[in-house]
Write a protein that holds these residues in place. Sequence first.
Motif: not given
Length: 208
Positions: A49, A181, A185, A189, A195, A197, A207
Amino acid sequence: RGQAAMAAARWDRAPSAPCCGSDGGTVAAFFALGVSNVAAWLAYISAVDFFALAHPRARLGFALPAVNLSVLFVVTLVLVCAPGAARGWPTHRRIVPMLLLQAACLAAVPALDALRGRLTAPIRCGLLLGAVGLSSGASGLAQNAVYAYAALLGSSEAGTSFTGAVEAGKGAAGLLLVLVRAACKAALEGPPGTWTGPGPGGDAGGSG
């Protein structure tokens, strides 16, 4: 028979393995080697990210794995087709230097970010991909040595699978990456349903 005898003689002349005095300690050491050999690559992946924001046009979500797998393929091909290429470099001396080289390549990420005002984005992106490629080459050499060493020691320890410990370490590192991860997230977020992004290539939609 002659080649087998020569191989046995080379192993007999090799330095004794630095075992920990117990199967449990040796298994733990190989588990740690499995984790450390993939740690650098997992760190790159966990920062996807950040790379998407720093290089939105580079599509590093595709470029990073492409560079990694290409270098690993070349290293493996050389070791399989030309085993004499590494003959002068003892197996037990290939591990630590290659792990240190991976750590140095990983340190290039914050260093390149600190040079954002002095280097253009394409140059920083190229240096990043170069660091990933060098790290992948070091990983391939270290991994080959780790498995060779684990197989050698495991063959002398009845009922003990040191190669299995290496695989377990790599699997545990991968699981840790998933958990990190997910935690990032959730912290940055909100709940999973939000999520949205930037993806690995800078596109919206997560992602992966």
